[in-house]
Design a protein around this motif. Structure first.
Motif, PDB file in Angstrom:
ATOM      1  N   ARG A 132     -11.671  22.605 -43.434  1.00 36.08           N
ATOM      2  CA  ARG A 132     -12.085  23.993 -43.645  1.00 36.08           C
ATOM      3  C   ARG A 132     -10.921  24.864 -44.116  1.00 36.08           C
ATOM      4  N   GLY A 133      -9.760  24.236 -44.332  1.00 29.21           N
ATOM      5  CA  GLY A 133      -8.579  25.002 -44.711  1.00 29.21           C
ATOM      6  C   GLY A 133      -7.981  25.762 -43.552  1.00 29.21           C
ATOM      7  N   LEU A 134      -8.268  25.307 -42.332  1.00 28.47           N
ATOM      8  CA  LEU A 134      -7.809  25.999 -41.129  1.00 28.47           C
ATOM      9  C   LEU A 134      -6.844  25.122 -40.353  1.00 28.47           C
ATOM     10  N   THR A 135      -6.042  25.752 -39.516  1.00 23.74           N
ATOM     11  CA  THR A 135      -5.207  25.011 -38.597  1.00 23.74           C
ATOM     12  C   THR A 135      -5.985  24.799 -37.300  1.00 23.74           C
ATOM     13  N   VAL A 136      -5.384  24.091 -36.355  1.00 24.60           N
ATOM     14  CA  VAL A 136      -6.094  23.682 -35.142  1.00 24.60           C
ATOM     15  C   VAL A 136      -6.049  24.780 -34.090  1.00 24.60           C
ATOM     16  N   ASP A 137      -7.162  24.963 -33.358  1.00 29.07           N
ATOM     17  CA  ASP A 137      -7.176  25.884 -32.232  1.00 29.07           C
ATOM     18  C   ASP A 137      -7.818  25.191 -31.035  1.00 29.07           C
ATOM     19  N   GLY A 138      -8.019  25.943 -29.960  1.00 31.54           N
ATOM     20  CA  GLY A 138      -8.614  25.381 -28.755  1.00 31.54           C
ATOM     21  C   GLY A 138      -7.687  24.458 -27.990  1.00 31.54           C
ATOM     22  N   GLY A 139      -6.388  24.529 -28.304  1.00 31.49           N
ATOM     23  CA  GLY A 139      -5.424  23.690 -27.599  1.00 31.49           C
ATOM     24  C   GLY A 139      -5.351  22.276 -28.116  1.00 31.49           C
ATOM     25  N   GLY A 140      -5.957  21.998 -29.257  1.00 30.12           N
ATOM     26  CA  GLY A 140      -6.025  20.635 -29.753  1.00 30.12           C
ATOM     27  C   GLY A 140      -4.687  19.975 -30.007  1.00 30.12           C
ATOM     28  N   THR A 141      -3.700  20.749 -30.506  1.00 33.77           N
ATOM     29  CA  THR A 141      -2.399  20.145 -30.788  1.00 33.77           C
ATOM     30  C   THR A 141      -1.660  19.769 -29.515  1.00 33.77           C
ATOM     31  N   TRP A 142      -2.098  20.270 -28.379  1.00 30.24           N
ATOM     32  CA  TRP A 142      -1.512  19.940 -27.070  1.00 30.24           C
ATOM     33  C   TRP A 142      -2.359  18.900 -26.352  1.00 30.24           C
ATOM     34  N   LEU A 143      -3.682  19.066 -26.410  1.00 31.91           N
ATOM     35  CA  LEU A 143      -4.587  18.199 -25.653  1.00 31.91           C
ATOM     36  C   LEU A 143      -4.717  16.802 -26.249  1.00 31.91           C
TER      37      LEU A 143
END
Length: 255
Positions: A132-143
């Protein structure tokens, strides 16, 4: 109709349901606000012993509802989204995510904020932000890297992977995958067992596990020692020891 429903049964199991079925439970400001209020209220309710987080209809959560306005502005909205993730991850008692159908983008990561994730064969966990041309949210890069490792996490997030539940189970992203007609029973069994367990002790175990990745071994030992000292003097511990000697199942609810 409310965007989030809550039901606290007599056994202490609170079921929190994202309730925008026609939009596959897509995230909006009102949904986030309602969910935050519910989790805050449940956290203060001593009758709540475990939370089951799920979605209405055939999907868990399709992520952000891109057809809805971002209110009041992007930064404030994203901070509120982060607060919801923390409310789930740091909830004082165990949280079980019950996932069927789509868990996409933020929806996938919201499920991963739970302590245990149980899905059926229809579930798909989509880290689809990059598409979608977006970066990750919802803690995904940590979880995600904490569940599957850094290399696999990079593959999933950079390539916008959509992972079926069976594959998610094999890689350790989720805890259990069952047939669709077994999902309710499987979650009810785990939730019932947790609700019957020692509420304070389970909360302490969860807290120390959540902090483990940022602590040294020495710090973990020190934190465990303090928690255990507090546990030794609790009614739960006295009941646990008494039931052991009496050769019966402990009744932690009596505490």
């Amino acid at each position: 109709m409310a965007d989030v429903l809550v039901d606290l049964d007599p056994a202490g199991v609170a079921t929190v349901t994202l309730n925008r079925e026609k939009r596959k439970n897509g995230i909006t400001k009102s949904l986030v606000d309602e969910a935050l209020e519910i989790f805050s209220r449940l956290a203060q309710d001593g009758a709540c012993r475990v939370v089951v987080l799920t979605g209405a209809g055939s999907a868990f959560c399709a992520g952000m509802d891109l057809s809805a306005p971002i209110e009041p502005d992007e930064f404030t909205f994203m901070r509120r989204v982060g607060e919801l993730c923390r409310a789930v991850y740091e909830f004082p008692t165990p949280v079980v995510a019950k996932v069927r159908g789509a868990a996409m983008g933020f929806g996938a990561n919201l499920a991963l904020c739970a302590d245990l994730v149980v899905a059926d064969d229809t579930a798909v966990f989509g880290e689809v932000f990059a598409d979608r041309g977006l970066t990750v949210d919802g803690g995904g890069t940590w979880l995600v890297p904490r569940r599957v490792g850094l290399g696999k996490a990079k593959e999933m997030l950079l390539l916008a992977a959509k992972t079926p539940a069976r594959d998610a189970l094999e890689m350790g992203l989720i805890n259990r995958c069952v047939a669709p007609d077994e999902l309710d029973t499987a979650v009810a069994e785990w939730a019932g067992r947790l609700a019957d367990g020692p509420r304070r002790a389970l909360g302490s175990i969860k807290q120390n596990l959540n902090a483990s990745s940022e602590r040294s071994f020495q710090d973990a030992l020190a934190s465990e020692a303090l928690a255990q000292v507090l546990a030794f003097g609790s009614k739960e511990a006295r009941e646990g020891v008494k039931s052991f000697f009496e050769k019966r199942a402990p009744d932690f609810r009596s505490c």
